[in-house]
Design a protein around this motif. Structure first.
Motif, short mmCIF file in Angstrom:
data_model
loop_
_atom_site.label_atom_id
_atom_site.label_comp_id
_atom_site.label_asym_id
_atom_site.label_seq_id
_atom_site.Cartn_x
_atom_site.Cartn_y
_atom_site.Cartn_z
N GLY A 91 70.18 38.54 122.61
CA GLY A 91 70.20 38.84 124.03
C GLY A 91 71.04 40.02 124.46
O GLY A 91 70.68 40.73 125.39
N VAL A 92 72.17 40.25 123.79
CA VAL A 92 73.08 41.32 124.22
C VAL A 92 73.53 42.12 123.01
O VAL A 92 73.44 41.68 121.87
N GLU A 93 74.01 43.31 123.27
CA GLU A 93 74.45 44.22 122.22
C GLU A 93 75.94 44.50 122.40
O GLU A 93 76.38 44.93 123.47
N PRO A 94 76.75 44.21 121.38
CA PRO A 94 78.20 44.42 121.51
C PRO A 94 78.55 45.88 121.69
O PRO A 94 77.83 46.78 121.25
N ARG A 95 79.68 46.12 122.33
CA ARG A 95 80.17 47.48 122.48
C ARG A 95 80.67 48.01 121.15
O ARG A 95 81.06 47.23 120.27
N PRO A 96 80.68 49.31 120.97
CA PRO A 96 81.18 49.87 119.71
C PRO A 96 82.59 49.40 119.41
O PRO A 96 83.45 49.35 120.28
N ALA A 178 68.36 39.26 129.02
CA ALA A 178 69.77 38.93 128.77
C ALA A 178 70.34 38.09 129.90
O ALA A 178 71.19 37.22 129.67
N ILE A 179 69.88 38.34 131.14
CA ILE A 179 70.35 37.55 132.27
C ILE A 179 69.85 36.11 132.15
O ILE A 179 70.58 35.16 132.43
N VAL A 180 68.61 35.95 131.72
CA VAL A 180 68.06 34.61 131.55
C VAL A 180 68.81 33.88 130.44
O VAL A 180 69.13 32.69 130.55
#
Length: 475
Positions: A91-96, A178-180
């Motif tokens: 759902g989400v992608e981590p920050r570098p 990602a919100i869902v």
């Protein structure tokens, strides 16, 4: 957080690598493994009912009911939650610079969930504890079994919190889904809160472990888990529709509205333990009435998909694409199961007809995610051949036939949770219905076995494609 311009990704799925791939493989393996364990126990249940078999094999005390608990828990609870874990990851992608800690959390969760599995099925093979066929999460009254549930629940809590932290601290959402998924994480934690409150009240009230204890423990949170399952279904439909058609079909506002309509009622659930007498008929009915909030969101998303197809570019529907077949079959079976729910009264087989149809609809969507997203992301995509299409149609057709048969038999008075002569099948309609259920169930089992074989074989082979950086989950 960047603008949410799309509902889900378009284009081919890119393989992932490193810790992200290991975590996705872990959740996928747990999901497929849970179905395999459920199938083994279904076979053991059938064997245990052969007359005289107890003289050949020393079955544990009350094995049939214990085995039934394990079959249901692995084919429904563990399967759904393992897929939930995989969807949280996507759902989400981590920050570098943050991926290390993030994926260590995921690895811990996968290990915890894997450790829970033997704790959940071993009690069925032991001569201690009684099975309770309560609603939502049937149980075995045994500390080992309860420990397995706690470990599994904790594993998913870890990755749910990780997702909420990710969204709250500005990580890049891969798309509006990602919100869902974040909403699903909230709902899951609300379900855990209901379980925790119920457990505290039961312990303080001195209720001994048994059927009443487990029914009260899992009733409220079990209802909330249905909101989680519905949210996951909507994400799966959205992803499958876009992957199959190559363009977004569900507008972001529709997905956001559906999410709000599901999260808000779930927020009220823990409050029921405060405003109603604990475990009273009034509180029980309040949780039951939450079911009416489940109907509209799937209609909105399915309607948006249909509208997107009608207003499309005129291309023929891809009936050989597993993503599309699973989507179409899921919508139909889920709709039939939901429609049958309008006629249930809890006493006859119309009730299992309803929930078998709904559960099968969700399962079909999850199977589609394996074919269209999870396995390709792991570089283990399966060929879209006749075996895959046959697997989907066998499972969908079998489940649809089985639930219609159950509904027909229930309409003629066949009671639920009975077998053999206890069913009292005196009416020809009831006999026909239960015959349909038996034949459909057998066909669905064949389809389920094929899925486990196809997915497990793919997971166990080496990736066929070169890996890319973890930031490229989907193109």
């Amino acid at each position: 957080m960047p603008a949410l311009e799309r509902s889900s990704p378009v284009g081919p799925v890119r393989p992932i690598a490193g810790a992200a791939a290991r975590e996705l493989w872990g959740w996928s393996a747990l999901a497929v493994g849970s179905l395999a364990i459920a199938g083994v126990f279904a076979l053991l249940l059938a064997v245990s009912r052969i007359p005289g078999i107890e003289t050949v094999f020393p079955w544990p005390v009350d094995f049939f009911h214990k085995g039934l608990v394990i079959h249901v828990v692995f084919s429904f609870v563990v399967w759904f939650l393992a897929v939930f874990g995989a969807m949280l990851l996507m759902g989400v992608e981590p920050r570098p610079g943050e991926s290390g800690n993030v994926f260590r959390m995921g690895a811990t969760a996968v290990v915890a969930a894997a450790a829970a599995l033997p704790l959940l099925f071993v009690p069925a093979l032991m001569d201690r504890g009684a099975a309770t066929l309560n609603n939502y999460v049937p149980a075995i009254v045994d500390p080992v079994y309860y420990a397995g549930l706690v470990l599994l629940a904790s594993a998913l809590a870890i990755v749910s919190i990780r997702t909420l932290v990710a969204v709250g601290t500005g990580w890049a959402p891969r798309d509006v889904t990602a919100i869902v998924i974040a909403g699903a994480a909230v709902v899951y934690l609300l379900a855990l809160a209901c379980f925790g409150i119920a457990l505290l009240l039961l312990v303080l009230g001195g209720e001994p472990a048994g059927h009443t204890f487990n029914e009260d423990l899992f009733w409220g949170g079990g209802h909330v888990l249905q909101f989680l399952n519905t949210l996951l279904l909507l994400v799966a439909w959205t992803w499958l529709a876009e992957i199959a058609m190559g363009r977004p079909l569900v507008p972001p506002p529709v997905l956001i509205a559906a999410t709000v309509l599901l999260v808000l009622p779930a927020l009220a659930a823990p409050v029921f333990y405060l405003v109603f007498a604990p475990f009273s008929a009034t509180q029980t009915q309040a949780f039951t009435d939450l079911q009416y909030a489940l109907a509209l969101p799937p209609v909105l998303v399915a309607g948006a998909i249909v509208a997107g197809l009608v207003g499309g570019d005129g291309r023929p529907l891809p009936w050989r694409d597993p993503a599309w077949i699973c989507l179409a079959a899921s919508v139909v079976v889920f709709a039939v199961g939901g429609g049958l729910g309008l006629f249930v009264d809890g006493a006859d087989t119309r009730t299992p007809a309803h929930y078998h149809g709904v559960i099968a609809g969700v399962t079909l969507a999850f199977m589609g995610l394996f074919y269209a997203l999870f396995l390709p992301a792991l570089g283990r995509a399966v060929r879209h051949g006749k075996s895959v299409c046959a697997q989907i149609w066998l499972f969908a057709g079998g489940q649809l036939t089985a639930c219609i048969g159950l509904f027909l038999a229930g309409g003629m008075g066949a009671p639920r949770k009975t077998a053999g002569a206890a069913q009292g099948l005196d009416h020809i309609g009831a006999m026909v219905g239960m015959g349909m259920n038996g034949i459909g169930g057998l066909v669905a089992v064949i389809g389920g076995v094929l899925f486990v074989w196809i997915a497990a074989t793919a997971l166990l082979r080496r990736p066929a494609e070169a890996s890319v950086a973890p930031s490229g989950y989907r193109a």
